[in-house]
Motif scaffolding. Structure first.
Motif, PDB file in Angstrom:
ATOM      1  N   ARG A 165      42.394  94.284  63.463  1.00 29.96           N
ATOM      2  CA  ARG A 165      43.514  93.957  64.342  1.00 29.96           C
ATOM      3  C   ARG A 165      43.850  92.474  64.434  1.00 29.96           C
ATOM      4  O   ARG A 165      44.907  92.132  64.971  1.00 29.96           O
ATOM      5  CB  ARG A 165      43.238  94.503  65.743  1.00 29.96           C
ATOM      6  N   ALA A 166      42.992  91.583  63.968  1.00 29.22           N
ATOM      7  CA  ALA A 166      43.351  90.160  64.005  1.00 29.22           C
ATOM      8  C   ALA A 166      44.642  89.955  63.219  1.00 29.22           C
ATOM      9  O   ALA A 166      44.829  90.527  62.136  1.00 29.22           O
ATOM     10  CB  ALA A 166      42.229  89.312  63.416  1.00 29.22           C
ATOM     11  N   LYS A 167      45.546  89.133  63.763  1.00 28.64           N
ATOM     12  CA  LYS A 167      46.834  88.961  63.098  1.00 28.64           C
ATOM     13  C   LYS A 167      46.790  87.927  61.981  1.00 28.64           C
ATOM     14  O   LYS A 167      47.830  87.602  61.403  1.00 28.64           O
ATOM     15  CB  LYS A 167      47.907  88.595  64.114  1.00 28.64           C
ATOM     16  N   SER A 168      45.604  87.425  61.663  1.00 31.95           N
ATOM     17  CA  SER A 168      45.460  86.479  60.564  1.00 31.95           C
ATOM     18  C   SER A 168      46.009  87.077  59.278  1.00 31.95           C
ATOM     19  O   SER A 168      45.767  88.245  58.956  1.00 31.95           O
ATOM     20  CB  SER A 168      43.981  86.131  60.351  1.00 31.95           C
ATOM     21  N   THR A 169      46.734  86.276  58.526  1.00 37.99           N
ATOM     22  CA  THR A 169      47.229  86.734  57.229  1.00 37.99           C
ATOM     23  C   THR A 169      46.178  86.565  56.139  1.00 37.99           C
ATOM     24  O   THR A 169      46.312  87.139  55.061  1.00 37.99           O
ATOM     25  CB  THR A 169      48.496  85.951  56.843  1.00 37.99           C
ATOM     26  N   HIS A 170      45.157  85.792  56.418  1.00 37.13           N
ATOM     27  CA  HIS A 170      44.050  85.592  55.481  1.00 37.13           C
ATOM     28  C   HIS A 170      42.764  86.052  56.173  1.00 37.13           C
ATOM     29  O   HIS A 170      42.241  85.357  57.041  1.00 37.13           O
ATOM     30  CB  HIS A 170      43.929  84.122  55.076  1.00 37.13           C
ATOM     31  N   LYS A 171      42.292  87.246  55.801  1.00 37.80           N
ATOM     32  CA  LYS A 171      41.082  87.750  56.438  1.00 37.80           C
ATOM     33  C   LYS A 171      40.274  88.589  55.458  1.00 37.80           C
ATOM     34  O   LYS A 171      40.824  89.312  54.627  1.00 37.80           O
ATOM     35  CB  LYS A 171      41.404  88.553  57.704  1.00 37.80           C
ATOM     36  N   TRP A 172      38.961  88.448  55.602  1.00 39.22           N
ATOM     37  CA  TRP A 172      38.014  89.135  54.732  1.00 39.22           C
ATOM     38  C   TRP A 172      36.891  89.714  55.571  1.00 39.22           C
ATOM     39  O   TRP A 172      36.572  89.205  56.644  1.00 39.22           O
ATOM     40  CB  TRP A 172      37.418  88.165  53.704  1.00 39.22           C
ATOM     41  N   MET A 173      36.303  90.782  55.047  1.00 40.15           N
ATOM     42  CA  MET A 173      35.140  91.371  55.706  1.00 40.15           C
ATOM     43  C   MET A 173      34.125  91.796  54.661  1.00 40.15           C
ATOM     44  O   MET A 173      34.483  92.364  53.618  1.00 40.15           O
ATOM     45  CB  MET A 173      35.528  92.579  56.562  1.00 40.15           C
ATOM     46  N   ARG A 174      32.875  91.485  54.944  1.00 39.27           N
ATOM     47  CA  ARG A 174      31.777  91.956  54.097  1.00 39.27           C
ATOM     48  C   ARG A 174      30.830  92.770  54.967  1.00 39.27           C
ATOM     49  O   ARG A 174      30.335  92.281  55.983  1.00 39.27           O
ATOM     50  CB  ARG A 174      31.029  90.780  53.463  1.00 39.27           C
ATOM     51  N   VAL A 175      30.623  94.028  54.582  1.00 37.36           N
ATOM     52  CA  VAL A 175      29.722  94.921  55.301  1.00 37.36           C
ATOM     53  C   VAL A 175      28.419  94.991  54.509  1.00 37.36           C
ATOM     54  O   VAL A 175      28.399  95.475  53.381  1.00 37.36           O
ATOM     55  CB  VAL A 175      30.331  96.327  55.458  1.00 37.36           C
ATOM     56  N   HIS A 176      27.351  94.479  55.102  1.00 36.31           N
ATOM     57  CA  HIS A 176      26.077  94.428  54.386  1.00 36.31           C
ATOM     58  C   HIS A 176      25.199  95.603  54.782  1.00 36.31           C
ATOM     59  O   HIS A 176      25.471  96.305  55.768  1.00 36.31           O
ATOM     60  CB  HIS A 176      25.371  93.093  54.662  1.00 36.31           C
ATOM     61  N   ALA A 177      24.131  95.814  54.036  1.00 34.42           N
ATOM     62  CA  ALA A 177      23.251  96.961  54.272  1.00 34.42           C
ATOM     63  C   ALA A 177      21.893  96.533  54.814  1.00 34.42           C
ATOM     64  O   ALA A 177      20.970  97.337  54.857  1.00 34.42           O
ATOM     65  CB  ALA A 177      23.065  97.750  52.968  1.00 34.42           C
ATOM     66  N   ARG A 178      21.782  95.268  55.229  1.00 28.47           N
ATOM     67  CA  ARG A 178      20.506  94.782  55.752  1.00 28.47           C
ATOM     68  C   ARG A 178      20.687  94.418  57.231  1.00 28.47           C
ATOM     69  O   ARG A 178      21.681  94.794  57.841  1.00 28.47           O
ATOM     70  CB  ARG A 178      20.041  93.581  54.929  1.00 28.47           C
ATOM     71  N   GLU A 224      40.589  83.063  47.537  1.00 28.88           N
ATOM     72  CA  GLU A 224      41.562  84.136  47.788  1.00 28.88           C
ATOM     73  C   GLU A 224      41.665  85.113  46.625  1.00 28.88           C
ATOM     74  O   GLU A 224      41.817  86.317  46.827  1.00 28.88           O
ATOM     75  CB  GLU A 224      42.952  83.558  48.064  1.00 28.88           C
ATOM     76  N   THR A 225      41.582  84.611  45.412  1.00 28.23           N
ATOM     77  CA  THR A 225      41.768  85.485  44.251  1.00 28.23           C
ATOM     78  C   THR A 225      40.479  86.175  43.827  1.00 28.23           C
ATOM     79  O   THR A 225      40.521  87.269  43.255  1.00 28.23           O
ATOM     80  CB  THR A 225      42.318  84.668  43.069  1.00 28.23           C
ATOM     81  N   ASP A 226      39.331  85.555  44.117  1.00 29.66           N
ATOM     82  CA  ASP A 226      38.051  86.103  43.662  1.00 29.66           C
ATOM     83  C   ASP A 226      37.404  87.056  44.659  1.00 29.66           C
ATOM     84  O   ASP A 226      36.523  87.832  44.286  1.00 29.66           O
ATOM     85  CB  ASP A 226      37.047  84.969  43.387  1.00 29.66           C
ATOM     86  N   THR A 227      37.818  87.003  45.919  1.00 27.33           N
ATOM     87  CA  THR A 227      37.098  87.710  46.972  1.00 27.33           C
ATOM     88  C   THR A 227      37.867  88.943  47.425  1.00 27.33           C
ATOM     89  O   THR A 227      38.994  88.827  47.923  1.00 27.33           O
ATOM     90  CB  THR A 227      36.861  86.785  48.184  1.00 27.33           C
ATOM     91  N   PRO A 228      37.291  90.140  47.281  1.00 26.50           N
ATOM     92  CA  PRO A 228      37.958  91.344  47.787  1.00 26.50           C
ATOM     93  C   PRO A 228      38.150  91.256  49.292  1.00 26.50           C
ATOM     94  O   PRO A 228      37.327  90.665  50.000  1.00 26.50           O
ATOM     95  CB  PRO A 228      36.983  92.471  47.419  1.00 26.50           C
TER      96      PRO A 228
END
Length: 390
Positions: A258-271, A302-306
């Protein structure tokens, strides 16, 4: 009117717990903490705080208990670690703000240090935040702040700053009511509330939240003013999340969604979260984000990070999924399924049961339950939200 006075005027039943002073609190005594405003100490490269710890990796200047005057006149105090060259060559500052004090809690208090080897961190890090011994070498200042009301800082309540360039909420937390104390209006984690209030040391007051859980069981104005509206976030964000700590699951995913940032990333880790904070690969990843938005380095982030890297816990013989690239959350390729509870056969079914049935158990028996099962014909993957409707 001070922040404390404003809170009391809005909520007359709100009490403030007076914490023990720093030099009298049993948790603090062994640290020998002294209030040393504006003290300057040089930590040379190779410096060890104690045997077995990580060495300081660059010549570092420590400004202890630096007063930071806030807009309402209240002072917070921070330990600022920065490269010794930063007077001539300014560096971005990473502000480590949390309800924990900057010098009183460490991973040594956690069972087996949550898997983090002692030699991975210097002992100068504040709890659940970055290690300055590592980050000054990377060209950043680390600002460890005593939040308002903690240790030597004054009053309470926190706000953002207009100079903010980017946010990295690793394991988010946005709603103290739903995510910590009263999920679904059911009281929980009250022991944590009491332990936290008893663990604070300082010269000011701490809100008696444990009591407010009892007197304000519904989501009213008291809890509303503690809710962080993530729609107001408009700077680049890098969210770290997981399914391993129930305190942080919803806050992390909700912030990313929901953050209105136009540039946002999330990494979900398993540890677990603390391991991610100090393991080399995640640190390098976080630095790339900071380099891009705090230093303006065009490093291809921006281009390398999903936009989303998703990890899921396997079950039985099903292996874990580790940081699989996805677009958005909920997943764009998700397929929603609806199932019904069939009490006559104790199963979840895809068709509405034709007849009514009842399943019950003794709610006073801690071992009693009503269990419903479902068998899948093919490998299922639960990677989003589940909902129950009566």
């Amino acid at each position: 009117m001070t922040a404390t006075e404003k809170l009391k005027s809005r909520f007359p039943d709100l009490n403030f717990v007076k914490p023990l002073p720093v030099d009298k609190h049993p948790r603090y005594e062994k640290f020998g903490i002294k209030f040393s405003p504006n003290k300057r100490t040089v930590l040379p490269k190779g410096h060890l705080k104690e045997d077995g710890r990580k060495k300081v990796l660059a010549d570092t200047l420590l400004n202890s208990d630096t007063p930071i005057k806030l807009r309402d006149g209240v002072h917070e105090y921070a330990d600022i670690f920065r490269p010794v060259t930063s007077d001539e060559h300014p560096v971005p500052a990473v502000i480590c703000w949390s309800p924990y004090r900057k010098t009183s809690i460490s991973l040594d208090m956690i069972w087996h240090r949550a898997g983090v080897p002692k030699g991975w961190i210097s002992g100068y890090e504040t709890f659940e935040d970055l290690d300055p011994a590592e980050w000054t070498r990377r060209g950043y200042a680390i600002v460890n702040v005593d939040a308002r009301g903690a240790q030597f800082s004054e009053a309470m309540v926190q706000r953002s700053h207009p100079a903010l360039k980017a946010l990295a909420p690793w394991e988010g937390f946005t709603d103290i009511y739903r995510q910590l104390y009263l999920r679904g209006e059911f009281s929980m984690n009250n022991v944590f509330a009491a332990q936290y209030q008893g663990g604070v040391a300082g010269g000011e007051g701490v809100e008696d939240v444990a009591q407010m859980v009892k007197t304000h069981p519904l989501f009213d104005d008291y809890w509303t003013q503690k809710y962080d509206e993530v729609l107001n976030i408009d700077v680049p964000i890098y969210v770290l999340g997981s399914f391993g700590n129930s305190f942080h699951v919803y806050g992390s995913f909700d912030t990313f969604r929901r953050a209105k940032s136009t540039h946002k990333w999330m990494r979900v880790h398993a540890r677990f979260e603390w391991y991610e904070m100090y393991e080399p690969k995640p640190i390098d990843d976080l630095q790339r984000f900071y380099d891009r938005y705090a230093k303006g380095i065009m490093n291809g982030w921006e281009t390398d990070t999903p936009s989303l890297r998703l990890s899921l816990h396997g079950f039985g013989t099903v292996p874990n999924i580790a940081e699989r690239s996805e677009i958005g959350f909920p997943l764009q390729r998700q397929q929603l399924r609806k199932y019904y509870l069939d009490a006559s056969v104790k199963r979840l079914t895809s068709l509405l049961p034709p007849d009514e049935a009842v399943a019950s158990y003794d709610s006073q028996d801690l071992n009693a339950s009503s269990d419903f099962t479902i068998n899948f014909d093919e490998y299922p993957e639960i990677a989003g939200y589940t909902k129950v409707r009566q």
